[in-house]
Scaffold this active site. Structure first.
Site, PDB file in Angstrom:
ATOM      1  N   THR A  49       0.861  -1.183   0.000  1.00 15.26           N
ATOM      2  CA  THR A  49       0.000   0.000   0.000  1.00 15.26           C
ATOM      3  C   THR A  49       0.900   1.235   0.000  1.00 15.26           C
ATOM      4  OG1 THR A  49      -0.118   0.374   2.410  1.00 15.26           O
ATOM      5  CG2 THR A  49      -1.560  -1.335   1.500  1.00 15.26           C
ATOM      6  N   CYS A  50       0.278   2.413   0.023  1.00 12.36           N
ATOM      7  CA  CYS A  50       1.089   3.633   0.030  1.00 12.36           C
ATOM      8  C   CYS A  50       1.874   3.775   1.330  1.00 12.36           C
ATOM      9  CB  CYS A  50       0.206   4.856  -0.196  1.00 12.36           C
ATOM     10  SG  CYS A  50      -1.086   5.074   1.044  1.00 12.36           S
ATOM     11  N   ASN A  51       1.406   3.139   2.400  1.00 11.88           N
ATOM     12  CA  ASN A  51       2.064   3.289   3.701  1.00 11.88           C
ATOM     13  C   ASN A  51       2.904   2.097   4.128  1.00 11.88           C
ATOM     14  OD1 ASN A  51       1.379   5.885   4.414  1.00 11.88           O
ATOM     15  ND2 ASN A  51      -0.594   5.297   5.286  1.00 11.88           N
ATOM     16  N   ARG A  52       2.808   0.976   3.413  1.00 11.82           N
ATOM     17  CA  ARG A  52       3.569  -0.203   3.830  1.00 11.82           C
ATOM     18  C   ARG A  52       3.753  -1.176   2.672  1.00 11.82           C
ATOM     19  NH1 ARG A  52       2.065  -2.142   8.510  1.00 11.82           N
ATOM     20  NH2 ARG A  52       0.759  -0.351   9.012  1.00 11.82           N
ATOM     21  N   SER A 109      -1.918   1.314  11.767  1.00 14.31           N
ATOM     22  CA  SER A 109      -2.093   2.280  10.684  1.00 14.31           C
ATOM     23  C   SER A 109      -1.658   3.678  11.092  1.00 14.31           C
ATOM     24  CB  SER A 109      -3.559   2.319  10.240  1.00 14.31           C
ATOM     25  OG  SER A 109      -3.950   1.085   9.692  1.00 14.31           O
ATOM     26  N   GLN A 116      -9.787   1.051   5.913  1.00 13.12           N
ATOM     27  CA  GLN A 116      -9.392   0.705   4.547  1.00 13.12           C
ATOM     28  C   GLN A 116      -8.349  -0.414   4.501  1.00 13.12           C
ATOM     29  OE1 GLN A 116      -9.563   3.835   5.679  1.00 13.12           O
ATOM     30  NE2 GLN A 116     -11.225   4.731   4.471  1.00 13.12           N
ATOM     31  N   GLY A 189     -15.654  23.573  -3.841  1.00 16.45           N
ATOM     32  CA  GLY A 189     -14.309  23.067  -4.092  1.00 16.45           C
ATOM     33  C   GLY A 189     -14.378  21.673  -4.689  1.00 16.45           C
ATOM     34  N   ALA A 190     -13.248  21.190  -5.183  1.00 18.71           N
ATOM     35  CA  ALA A 190     -13.216  19.839  -5.771  1.00 18.71           C
ATOM     36  C   ALA A 190     -11.888  19.146  -5.470  1.00 18.71           C
ATOM     37  CB  ALA A 190     -13.452  19.903  -7.273  1.00 18.71           C
ATOM     38  N   ILE A 194     -12.743  17.562  -0.269  1.00 20.18           N
ATOM     39  CA  ILE A 194     -14.121  17.566  -0.754  1.00 20.18           C
ATOM     40  C   ILE A 194     -14.462  16.224  -1.403  1.00 20.18           C
ATOM     41  CG2 ILE A 194     -15.681  18.573  -2.477  1.00 20.18           C
ATOM     42  CD1 ILE A 194     -15.447  20.248   0.040  1.00 20.18           C
TER      43      ILE A 194
END
Length: 420
Positions: A49-52, A109, A116, A189-190, A194
């Protein structure tokens, strides 16, 4: 065989290293095949994943195990061992079991208790299942970890409180209005925040969403995903009265929604209440709006106070969750240790069955040839007894000859000689 978990994560390595050690979905089959070609590896799961990035393995324990696996990881990603050695962590046996259960439960996490990660762990497991790279021990471990994560969610409050700005904004709206199903929401906003807010609101089935942005193009893809209407920022004045909830997060240096604009909207709405949540810095909504009757304004600082309170609640729940993980990891290790005897028991039973079958067949032949039945049965019992006690007898004699009283007692216990 032993279970092993190794990897790097957000606590041990910066993103500049983590991004170099990721496994893309497209390369996962190749990575698993390469991993299982390593002589010591019997089964594996790759979580990226992005973190591990973590490898969960069933392996043959050897002295150079760490060096071999580090070499494989570095060769695969074309890195030097010096690049990753200080960032890698290793967990063996019960520690590996506990680590996976903590990861799946959100206890390891970056955002404590985030849900997630469980989906990501399940996806990694499914990839290994599809690629037939699971050992029976790993399969059992992952299935158990999923049930532990579910138990943590069910029996603790670790996921009940909002700890992100986007989630906190939606939680605040639900606290004030209880149900969102009949409400109209205007999102200004996008950007990323948001986007998260819009997805949370879609899950709670708001009646209608409007996304206002400087350019329609930027907002259109998000609007298509969540079923929202798109307007531009200048159109807000004309549409503000349609909204019960307004959540704003832009990069505008000046306020987008002013006191006069809100006064006109309230008049059109005949003073039906409006909730304003301003996540932007600098602020998108003039602070004076909060002074109007039936206009309730919350800033990003208000949300941070909610988040800090909720984080304290999550940390308290995490103590209970850790207790569940500890208990379940011990239960799993008890099962795993018992599996070590399964093959031995199976071989022992098979050997005994082979002896029984051979000697019974000889006895039946003797009876068919006219031998005395009683004599055949007695001889069968005598020979069967001798064959079955031969190996244990040799072991007892060897233990006594070696003066190994501990092994001798262990054999006595195994044979049930001291049972009364």
């Amino acid at each position: 065989m032993t279970l092993l978990a190794l990897g790097i994560n957000h606590k041990t390595a910066p993103v500049s290293l983590r991004e170099r050690v990721t496994f893309s979905p497209e390369s996962m089959d190749q990575a698993l095949n390469s991993l299982l070609q390593q002589p010591l590896v019997q089964g594996g799961v790759v979580l990226s994943t992005c973190n591990r990035t973590e490898l969960y393995l069933s392996v043959e324990q050897q002295e150079n195990l760490h060096e071999q696996l580090t070499a494989w990881l570095c060769n695969y990603h074309k890195l030097s061992p010096d690049d990753v050695r200080q960032s890698l962590y290793w967990h063996h046996g019960n520690d590996a079991v506990r680590h996976l259960m903590r990861v799946a439960s959100g206890l390891d996490s970056q955002v404590l208790g985030e849900p997630q990660i469980l989906g990501q762990v399940k996806k990694a497991f499914a990839e290994s299942q599809r690629g037939q790279s699971l050992s029976s021990e790993l399969e059992r471990l992952f299935q158990k970890s999923f049930s532990v994560a579910k138990r943590v969610r069910t029996e603790t409050e670790i996921g009940a409180s909002a700890v992100s700005v986007a989630f906190a904004a939606c939680s605040l709206a639900r606290q004030i209005f209880e149900s969102l199903s009949e409400l109209h929401v205007l999102l200004v906003g996008a950007g990323e925040t948001i986007e998260l807010v819009a997805r949370h609101l879609r899950e709670h089935q708001v009646k209608h969403m409007i996304i206002a942005n400087r350019t329609r193009e930027r907002a259109q893809s998000l609007a298509s995903e969540v079923g929202a209407e798109v307007i531009t920022l200048p159109e807000i004045d004309a549409r503000l009265a349609d909204a019960d909830i307004i959540i704003s997060s832009t990069a505008s240096p000046l306020p987008i929604i002013g006191k006069g604009m809100v006064e006109r909207a309230l008049k059109t709405r005949r003073n039906q209440p409006m909730l304003f949540i301003d996540i932007a810095v600098p602020r998108d909504i003039e602070p004076e709006v909060g002074k109007l009757s039936n206009a309730y304004l919350y800033s990003v600082d208000d949300l941070q106070a909610i988040i800090q309170h909720n984080m304290a609640q999550r940390q308290a729940a995490a103590v209970q969750a850790e207790s569940i993980v500890q208990q379940e990891s011990m239960n799993f290790m008890t099962w795993l240790r018992a599996q070590g005897a399964v093959e031995t028991i199976r071989d022992y039973r098979s050997q005994a069955e082979q002896v029984r079958s051979e000697m019974t067949a000889k006895a039946l032949v003797a009876i068919e040839q006219g031998a005395n039945v009683e004599q055949v049965i007695n001889e069968l019992a005598y020979k069967l007894t001798n064959r079955l006690i031969h190996a244990p007898t040799k072991s007892l004699q060897q233990a006594a000859s070696d003066g190994d009283m501990e092994r001798l007692q262990l054999l006595r216990d195994s044979l049930g000689l001291d049972q009364h």
